[in-house]
Design a protein around this motif. Structure first.
Motif: not given
Length: 339
Positions: A12, A17-19, A21-22, A40
């Motif tokens: 992330a 990116l946000s956790k 989203t990952v 990712v």
């Protein structure tokens, strides 16, 4: 010194990116943009990221694992079905546990307990020839775990099913024998515990009736699918005062065993007796004479069963109504019926 293990936080931070989203990208969530998922997954691969499956299971109440239960591995049919199912399930991010019941009801029940203990998300099933009580599968229904039956399907459970048109395949096989001039057509049928055995028997009967050929009960034998019994029953049919001039077998292994017996007795194939099988096993085209048989789209059976199961899983709480897929068969004519 302990090496650092890559985490979702590492990925992330690197990609900004946000956790969440990952996490969704790594678990195949549909709400992640394809380009984001690709970024990712590419970085996760570069960093040798290993998912903590236990943590994911606790979070999502899913193990990303599917159970596949088959009754036997003696013929190539079930391995091919499994390959088809695995292709679809792997693309969706699922692992597979394969259970072999060895045509034993007790082993099948034990296998269902194993899969329940493994917290599988769903199961694909072809039941054993001994199975007449399906309570062990109803447990999955009660727990909300989707079940899909394939090949050997049942009416006792309201679940999705995939099968071929066994009736039509059998009808066309017997009609083919009639068109080649055969009139005393025997049938080695499977046990009546199997629905596909019953459908193939009905196709055989209707093909005779619709062509004004009387049904002779002496030419119909239901047996347990073991080849030693097939050998005994083929010899029995050939020893009748009026032996058959053709044989429609429940499957290719039975038909091939019949060809061995017929050749050992010096009978000419197909002139004195013709033989048709069902399933188009690879060896059917290699033996002499080649075996006329009913071909099934084996790989597609597995693929369709997996897709039906994924449909059930994707619906989550709003589970769709069970679906039934019936796939067509094809008659493959070879030397065992046409000289």
């Amino acid at each position: 010194m302990k090496s650092h293990q890559t985490t979702i936080i590492d990925i992330a931070k690197t990609l900004n990116l946000s956790k969440s989203t990952v996490s969704r990208a790594l678990t195949g969530h549909p709400n992640v943009k394809p380009k984001t998922r690709e970024r990712v997954l590419e970085l996760a691969n570069q960093l040798d990221y290993q998912r903590n499956q236990l943590a994911i299971s606790l979070l999502t109440n899913r193990t990303q694992t599917i159970g596949i239960m088959v009754p036997e591995f003696l013929s190539p049919f079930f391995p091919k079905v499994i390959i088809g199912a695995q292709e679809v399930l792997a693309q969706a991010g699922y692992n597979v546990i394969i259970c072999h019941s060895n045509e034993s009801y007790e082993t099948e029940v034990a296998n269902t307990r194993l899969l329940l203990a493994s917290r599988v998300d769903g199961i694909l099933v072809s039941h054993t020839k001994e199975t007449r009580n399906f309570e062990h599968f109803k447990i999955f229904e009660r727990k909300g775990i989707p079940v899909v039956f394939f090949n050997r399907i049942v009416d006792e459970l309201s679940v999705s099913k995939v099968a071929v048109d066994d009736y039509e395949g059998a009808y066309r096989a017997v009609e083919h024998l009639i068109k080649t001039g055969k009139r005393r057509i025997a049938h080695l049928s499977g046990p009546d515990s199997l629905m596909n055995s019953r459908y193939r028997l009905n196709g055989y009967r209707d093909a005779l009736t619709n062509n004004q050929i009387p049904i002779d009960p002496a030419l119909i034998i239901s047996y347990d699918l073991t080849l030693d019994k097939a050998n005994i029953y083929v010899n029995h049919l050939l020893n009748l005062p009026q032996p058959p001039d053709a044989l429609f077998a429940i499957n290719d292994p039975t038909a091939i065993e019949a060809l061995k017996v017929i050749k050992s007795r010096g009978l000419r194939i197909p002139e004195e007796i013709a033989v048709v099988g069902f399933s188009d096993d690879p060896i059917s085209a290699l033996i002499e004479p080649g075996l006329t048989t009913v071909s099934q789209p084996v790989n597609e059976i597995g693929q369709q069963a997996a897709r039906l199961l994924l449909n059930q899983l994707a619906a989550e709480d709003d589970r769709p109504q069970p679906e039934q897929v019936m796939l067509p068969t094809q008659l493959i004519v070879r030397g065992s019926t046409v000289g």
